[in-house]
Design an enzyme around this catalytic site. Structure first.
Site, PDB file in Angstrom:
ATOM      1  N   TYR A 115       0.823  -1.217   0.000  1.00 17.87           N
ATOM      2  CA  TYR A 115       0.000   0.000   0.000  1.00 17.87           C
ATOM      3  C   TYR A 115       0.853   1.261   0.000  1.00 17.87           C
ATOM      4  CZ  TYR A 115      -4.759  -1.808   0.726  1.00 17.87           C
ATOM      5  OH  TYR A 115      -5.979  -2.396   0.569  1.00 17.87           O
ATOM      6  N   LYS A 172       2.855 -15.476   2.483  1.00 21.17           N
ATOM      7  CA  LYS A 172       3.039 -16.170   1.199  1.00 21.17           C
ATOM      8  C   LYS A 172       4.527 -16.457   1.079  1.00 21.17           C
ATOM      9  CE  LYS A 172       1.559 -17.689  -2.806  1.00 21.17           C
ATOM     10  NZ  LYS A 172       0.702 -18.888  -2.925  1.00 21.17           N
ATOM     11  N   ASP A 223      -3.325 -18.182   0.276  1.00 28.02           N
ATOM     12  CA  ASP A 223      -4.325 -18.828  -0.591  1.00 28.02           C
ATOM     13  C   ASP A 223      -5.063 -19.929   0.173  1.00 28.02           C
ATOM     14  OD1 ASP A 223      -1.886 -20.174  -0.502  1.00 28.02           O
ATOM     15  OD2 ASP A 223      -1.924 -20.815  -2.601  1.00 28.02           O
ATOM     16  N   ASP A 241      -6.607  -6.869   3.885  1.00 26.03           N
ATOM     17  CA  ASP A 241      -7.710  -6.198   3.184  1.00 26.03           C
ATOM     18  C   ASP A 241      -8.641  -7.244   2.578  1.00 26.03           C
ATOM     19  OD1 ASP A 241      -9.169  -4.088   1.910  1.00 26.03           O
ATOM     20  OD2 ASP A 241      -8.108  -4.567   0.043  1.00 26.03           O
ATOM     21  N   ASP A 283     -12.523  -8.820   4.195  1.00 27.73           N
ATOM     22  CA  ASP A 283     -13.797  -8.779   3.462  1.00 27.73           C
ATOM     23  C   ASP A 283     -14.406 -10.181   3.397  1.00 27.73           C
ATOM     24  OD1 ASP A 283     -13.709  -6.045   2.866  1.00 27.73           O
ATOM     25  OD2 ASP A 283     -14.387  -6.369   0.795  1.00 27.73           O
TER      26      ASP A 283
END
Ligand code: IPM
Ligand code: MG
Length: 350
Positions: A135, A185, A217, A241, A245
């Site tokens: 970001y 990851k 994942d 983020d 959600d």
């Protein structure tokens, strides 16, 4: 106890008004002042995080935010987009720790798209790092190389950034079920190999916490397969983020979920996890409960007033038990109400 209120765009003003009413009804001595953030600030000043707002937000103990954004600003230059205001205030106030609880209220068990037995009793806390990662990493931009456009962003974390967010997660787990799952990851990205190493080092100070690791994942898959395996999930800005959600929809109602973004001294910005919902703005039908629950988090984390936080949360549980529902959580047989009536019901329950 100074609160800076930033209603923002879309449904923001309607839902913050209800949370402000609830805060005022508690009989505590709050000083509240409003300012502009997001698209409304761009329209008024050309800047999504104007100087007057910066002053007020820096001087306040806590910030209550509605939501920012809307289609009318989507084609603005990047520095004049509402989202820039949100990222700007997070960075400016050093709000590195974003707490996003995903809790399923028993009354809303049917609102989830997953089978009730998969989500019944769900209570997860996502701890998302909020001021680093891709970001904010440099270099970034769109440039021309060898005659074609190339887009660049940089994923970057320093060990001190990782350590401080890991500590927040371990401390939070101590007040819950003492389990932390760190998401990365590391099979592909060096940045997140460091993430994993530093989380493991930090865990030595928390021998009472059960630490596990998961690739992002796999975590996305496990969240819908068996979400109740998680207690606290800690991860970086971008993975957080996306996963937050996803976690929010396990509860079926993003309109119910609050969030807190904290600095090192528990100054915080509190906002619902949902967005500005431009399609229903101004209609008086938005669900104010996520914002009201965000105010409860403010009472707990910034003002250290567990009693008042519980009062607000219990009032929300009571109105759900009484059958009050805004459109987003409505089921046949329940009492359909608008934003203001929902606020009235919470005040009455208080
Ligand atoms: C969120 C939002 C923001 C983010 C956007 C609006 C900049 O999606 O708070 O999750 O990506 O952090
Ligand atoms: Mg998001």
């Amino acid at each position: 106890m100074k609160i800076c209120v930033l209603p923002g765009d879309g449904i923001g003003p309607e839902i913050t008004a209800e949370a402000v009413r609830v805060l005022k009804a508690l009989g505590l001595e709050f000083e509240m002042e409003e300012a502009l953030l997001g698209g409304c600030a761009v329209d008024a000043t050309g800047n999504p995080y104007p100087e007057a707002t910066q002053k007020l937000a820096r001087a306040a103990d806590a910030v209550l935010l509605g939501a920012v954004g809307g289609p009318q600003w989507d084609n603005n230059p990047r520095e004049q987009r509402p989202e820039r205001g949100l990222l700007g205030i997070r960075k400016d106030l050093g709000l590195f720790a974003n707490l996003r609880p995903a809790v399923l209220y028993p009354e809303l068990a049917n609102a989830s798209t997953l089978k009730p037995e998969v989500v019944a009793g769900l209570d997860i806390l996502i701890v998302r790092e909020l001021t680093g990662d891709i970001y904010f990493g440099q270099p970034r931009g769109i440039e021309t190389r060898n005659g074609e456009r190339v887009g660049v962003n940089t994923m970057v974390y320093s060990e001190s950034e990782i350590r401080r967010i890991a500590r927040v997660a371990f401390e939070a787990a101590r007040k819950r079920n003492r389990k932390v799952c760190s998401v990365d990851k590391m099979n592909v990205l060096e940045c997140t190999q460091l993430w994993r190493d530093v989380v493991i080092e930090t865990a030595r100070d928390y021998p009472d916490i059960e630490l596990s690791h998961m690739l992002v994942d796999n975590c996305a898959m496990q969240l819908v397969r068996n979400p109740k395996q998680f207690d606290v999930v800690v991860t970086g800005n971008m993975f957080g983020d996306i996963l937050s959600d996803e976690a929010s929809m396990l509860t079926g109602s993003i309109g119910m979920l609050p969030s807190a973004s904290l600095d090192e001294k528990n100054k915080g910005l509190y906002e619902p996890s949902h967005g500005s919902a431009p399609d229903i703005a101004g209609k008086g039908v938005a669900n104010p409960l996520a914002t009201i629950l965000s105010a409860a988090m403010m009472l707990r984390y910034t003002f250290n007033n567990e009693t008042a936080a519980n009062r607000v949360e219990n009032a929300v549980k009571k109105v759900l038990a009484q059958g009050f529902r805004t459109g987003d959580i409505y089921e046949p047989g329940m009492k359909r109400v608008g934003t203001k009536e929902m606020g009235d019901a919470v005040l009455a329950a208080l």
